[in-house]
Design an enzyme around this catalytic site. Sequence first.
Site, PDB file in Angstrom:
ATOM      1  N   ARG A 146      -2.003  -0.403  -2.925  1.00  0.00           N
ATOM      2  CA  ARG A 146      -1.583   0.719  -3.763  1.00  0.00           C
ATOM      3  C   ARG A 146      -0.317   0.308  -4.515  1.00  0.00           C
ATOM      4  O   ARG A 146       0.646  -0.170  -3.913  1.00  0.00           O
ATOM      5  CB  ARG A 146      -1.291   1.945  -2.904  1.00  0.00           C
ATOM      6  CG  ARG A 146      -0.814   3.126  -3.737  1.00  0.00           C
ATOM      7  CD  ARG A 146      -0.260   4.242  -2.894  1.00  0.00           C
ATOM      8  NE  ARG A 146       0.316   5.297  -3.727  1.00  0.00           N
ATOM      9  CZ  ARG A 146       1.220   6.172  -3.303  1.00  0.00           C
ATOM     10  NH1 ARG A 146       1.631   6.154  -2.058  1.00  0.00           N
ATOM     11  NH2 ARG A 146       1.697   7.080  -4.130  1.00  0.00           N
ATOM     12  N   ARG A 177      12.712  16.014  -3.580  1.00  0.00           N
ATOM     13  CA  ARG A 177      12.816  15.848  -5.027  1.00  0.00           C
ATOM     14  C   ARG A 177      12.822  17.207  -5.717  1.00  0.00           C
ATOM     15  O   ARG A 177      12.153  18.140  -5.284  1.00  0.00           O
ATOM     16  CB  ARG A 177      11.671  14.988  -5.554  1.00  0.00           C
ATOM     17  CG  ARG A 177      11.863  13.511  -5.308  1.00  0.00           C
ATOM     18  CD  ARG A 177      10.636  12.706  -5.710  1.00  0.00           C
ATOM     19  NE  ARG A 177       9.775  12.442  -4.569  1.00  0.00           N
ATOM     20  CZ  ARG A 177       8.551  11.928  -4.656  1.00  0.00           C
ATOM     21  NH1 ARG A 177       8.032  11.645  -5.843  1.00  0.00           N
ATOM     22  NH2 ARG A 177       7.835  11.720  -3.578  1.00  0.00           N
ATOM     23  N   GLU A 189      -6.617   8.573   0.005  1.00  0.00           N
ATOM     24  CA  GLU A 189      -6.201   7.571  -0.971  1.00  0.00           C
ATOM     25  C   GLU A 189      -6.630   6.163  -0.560  1.00  0.00           C
ATOM     26  O   GLU A 189      -7.058   5.367  -1.407  1.00  0.00           O
ATOM     27  CB  GLU A 189      -4.681   7.636  -1.159  1.00  0.00           C
ATOM     28  CG  GLU A 189      -4.219   8.905  -1.859  1.00  0.00           C
ATOM     29  CD  GLU A 189      -2.716   9.072  -1.835  1.00  0.00           C
ATOM     30  OE1 GLU A 189      -2.109   9.025  -2.911  1.00  0.00           O
ATOM     31  OE2 GLU A 189      -2.151   9.259  -0.740  1.00  0.00           O
ATOM     32  N   ASN A 219      -0.677   0.377   1.922  1.00  0.00           N
ATOM     33  CA  ASN A 219       0.167   1.317   1.182  1.00  0.00           C
ATOM     34  C   ASN A 219       1.575   1.115   1.717  1.00  0.00           C
ATOM     35  O   ASN A 219       1.923   1.614   2.795  1.00  0.00           O
ATOM     36  CB  ASN A 219      -0.310   2.755   1.400  1.00  0.00           C
ATOM     37  CG  ASN A 219       0.518   3.767   0.634  1.00  0.00           C
ATOM     38  OD1 ASN A 219       1.480   3.420  -0.054  1.00  0.00           O
ATOM     39  ND2 ASN A 219       0.179   5.034   0.756  1.00  0.00           N
TER      40      ASN A 219
END
Length: 587
Positions: free
Chosen positions: A78, A227, A373, A7
């Site tokens: 990923r 964000r 993940e 990742n």
Amino acid sequence: MRVLVFNAGSSSLKLGVFDGERQVFKASFDRFGPEGCDLKIGGETSRAPQPDLAGAIAAVPALLDRHGVEKIDAVGHRLAHGGTAFTGPVRIDDAVETRIEALTPLAPLHNPAMLQAVRLARQLWPDLPQVAVFDTSFHLTNPARATTYAVPKAWRDAGLRRFGFHGTSHRYVAQRAAEALGQDAKDLRIVSIHLGNGASACAVQYGRSIDSSMGMTPLEGLVMGTRSGDVDPGAFGFLQRELGLDIPQIEAALYADSGLKALTGSADMRDVEDRAAAGDLEAQLAINIYAYRARKYLGAYAAAMGGLDAVVFTGGIGENSASMRRRICDGLSFLGLMLDDDLNRAPDLTDRAAPQIQAQGSRVAVIVTETAEQLMIAREVRQLLARRAPVPRSIPVAVSGRHVHLSADAVDALFGPGYRLNPGAPLRQPGNWVAEERLSLEGPKGRLERVAILGPLRPRTQIEVSRTDSFALGLDAPVRDSGKLDGTPTVRLIGPAGQLDSNGLIVAARHIHTSPADAEAMGLTDGSLIRVRITGASGRDLVFDRVLIRVAPGTVTEMHIDTDEANAAGIRGAGEGELVGTAVAEL
């Protein structure tokens, strides 16, 4: 099979090695800089000389050797954005690399570093299969009403649409929640809430993602560490006029200088919660905004799915902040959702546990679990490499017009007590037939006459129409697999002896009936999803994605589509299709 998972980011590299379901090695390189980086192995952190991603990946073979990790069989990567082309994991070759690179404008902050990792890994392990797993793939089952922006057609034609992210995380935690509840994910309506530095919510209805809070980019939706989440697009014009900012400046600020950081000066929720408890008004406001936005999405998704069976919290904040979970869930008792304060305070997440923290009597399960993940990527790599490619062959395609499957009680209500339907023409599937009788359907906008009745009788009435039919009736019929009727709209059935208001109105998901022998010959399994290419009378090809395979003894291989799909493919009555690949966007 032993799978190495990468990742990669612009300033970090996380990696893990999985032997089946067991993780045998975990490490990360963080905060790349001219002086090196932080190397974390297990729970220990030290300094390492690697200044960038290339140096970190080059160091991995020696790192694995030093820690006794032998024989890697495959490498999984990923990738943040797969656009609409990559509906599931894909084995990487030069052509796939090129297609991923073309998607860079959709994920300019994420895909470049991830693609760099792919290229470096292919150089280091040229003989190993390398597989890309995309964050966006799980959300490609979202219907057009959830993915389409109401903007000019030229913009949409250029690729402007909602995609959704964190798909690997949402898929894993929804699957883990179903396991914890002892139920099949295809029987549940789940809202997965991933709260970390990046944050998103996902509605998972009967095993499929039907909506996600992130949009075309990972900016939309929930408030995040740096964000903004949802912002009025009119802000761009306002900021240009009032502050003289251009689009790159605004976009950069929304990605890196907004969210909790903009509201409090810190992107770390732990700091924000500590300051709020000490009386900091800005921190208190930030927490209220953060929780309100998440609660709003949770409620919206419960409405979109027609109910709610479970809420799953994951991500650093979702897993560790009892107060944030409580703030998000408070006020949702009208949905039947109630937390147990003691269970919520300190859930034990050891060994990938998924404890339930709802109060006794709560109709909605509330679950906390760590996202995994990398484990999910390793699973998808193994599944892809073990899967037989479908054997290309022609499949008969039947066009299903509007029809109903009636229960015995419905027959009594519509045709009179004790009435028996008269079997007419037999259907291709053994034991199935079209009745000689017909009935009418009526909705708030209009009426459909002479609707066919198919036999034999079923335990529950199911009404199947096309999307166009549903608009003619004035009802919103969801796309569902046969038998998945909970939360479906009610329509009026009118027969010669009476009428009946019944739910069960659906647009049937496209599917293929097949026998166990045919399924084995084609390399298919029950419940799998495939692509089918159909050539219409005009010679034009149309590929149908996510066609469900339904395997049952005594059935004849045949694909069923509705009249809208037949019109799109340019076929009338019947045709032929060809298997062209697989899709794995469901749980």
